[in-house]
Enzyme design. Sequence first.
Site, PDB file in Angstrom:
ATOM      1  N   GLU A 170       0.005  -2.849   1.368  1.00 41.09           N
ATOM      2  CA  GLU A 170       0.772  -1.697   1.797  1.00 41.09           C
ATOM      3  C   GLU A 170       1.937  -2.071   2.819  1.00 41.09           C
ATOM      4  O   GLU A 170       1.510  -2.746   3.712  1.00 41.09           O
ATOM      5  CB  GLU A 170      -0.398  -0.579   2.324  1.00 41.09           C
ATOM      6  N   GLU A 183     -10.427   9.011   1.094  1.00 42.42           N
ATOM      7  CA  GLU A 183      -8.828   8.837   0.632  1.00 42.42           C
ATOM      8  C   GLU A 183      -8.429   7.662   1.435  1.00 42.42           C
ATOM      9  O   GLU A 183      -8.170   7.735   2.739  1.00 42.42           O
ATOM     10  CB  GLU A 183      -8.278  10.080   1.217  1.00 42.42           C
TER      11      GLU A 183
END
Length: 490
Positions: A392, A261
Amino acid sequence: MTNPDREQAVLDAVQKDLFIGGSWRPAESGKTFPVEDPATGKALCEVADAGVDDGLAALAAADAVQPSFAAMAPRERGEILRRSFEMIMDRIDDLSLLMTLEMGKPIAESTAEITYAAEFFRWFAEEAVRIGGDYATAPNGASRFMVMRQPVGVSAFITPWNFPLAMGTRKIGPAVAAGCASVIKPASETPLSMLALGGILQEAGLPDGALNIITTSNSGGVMEPVIRDGRTRKLSFTGSTPIGKILLQQASDNVLRTSMELGGNAAFIVFDDADLDAALEGAMIAKMRNMGEACTAANRFLVHSSVAGEFAERLAERMGALKVGRGTEDGVQVGPLINAKGRDKVAELVADAVERGAKVLVGGKPQDGPGYFYQPTVLADVPRDARLQREEIFGPVAPIITFEDEEDALAMANGTEFGLVNYQYTQDVNRALRVAARLESGMVGLNTGLVSNPAAPFGGVKQSGIGREGGKVGIEEFLEIKYVAIGLAT
């Protein structure tokens, strides 16, 4: 607001050693490393600093118990998880304070995370007894097929600092339910919540060695030998894409089952027909959960040009009203970022956007004082070549980019190597389904800013990961399929 005596009592109650084979013990070297309070920059305590030999000792403990743990009745494994769930909820106040001290998020958010984390144990307690198989007649009628599902074996887990408990229970829950012993390495920034969880699982009756906890300041150096060791059969990692790629290379040596993930770059799309009140509510959740330090956080707000002005103005008003401070203080809604490096990266991305023409509507700089605080920020008129379109932010910054039509919005949303989650707000059901189908992400939030749920499959596509955690499929990541061909006597 908590008092220093209670904070110290909560810290003192947590084991600071390694948890190996059911025993708490110091690192073989005797070394420790500090755990810092990001709201003050001061050390909270010291924990054991594991070396390579400690990691391999943890692996040996898991390997030793693996056969008997796999053979344990599914109901027994499920009951261990159920008892652990209940114990977590009974101790939620202390666990919330502990999490806030080491990670920084406000107490209310820590409480929400612990509730979420505990739900993974409740969910997989119920899944433990639902591991099925299959039996069928071959098409030609000459033989029979039997399909078994068996534990994949010893598993290695590496978890991040942003959700110190939930990222652990999301891995430990299905591993215990499936019968896989494990070694877990929590982030060095936030090891205390995982150490507390280890104590709870031990109290709940988890067999010695079925979970081993390694705290270390040298994650790569300690975990690489564990990953490359042939006794490890499964690797699950939550963290950045660059680190995930390195771990995949290491896992390839022994062809490990992997769950990854990884990073995200979520688009939050607001169409011209959106309910703006609902969209703003969703935006605050998708952006400000965990101070924006979440892989699911809305990273880019793509807003139709006809409503962008109103949306930006109202979002800036709401962001500017948030109270920033130490998470233990009453009324605080935004805590510090995890460390100076994280805060400086946010400041760097905001500065880049402003230099390229973005307008600061609110915030736009670090907060004065000790700790690693950054002001809740809204940027309007963000150009498409700004770095925060590609990287991000991992902080409380909402960049607003306008679009003109559906194709334009989809092109921007999909124009990234990441594909974890995207969000869209529209009242047109046809558009909602059409866009959801075309968004290149493992998850879509449709008229909601929150997608995480233990009963649903969590994970991404492209460079955001491999596999799924949670939901009915979560336990499948820890099960191998064995096919048995049965010949019939004639």
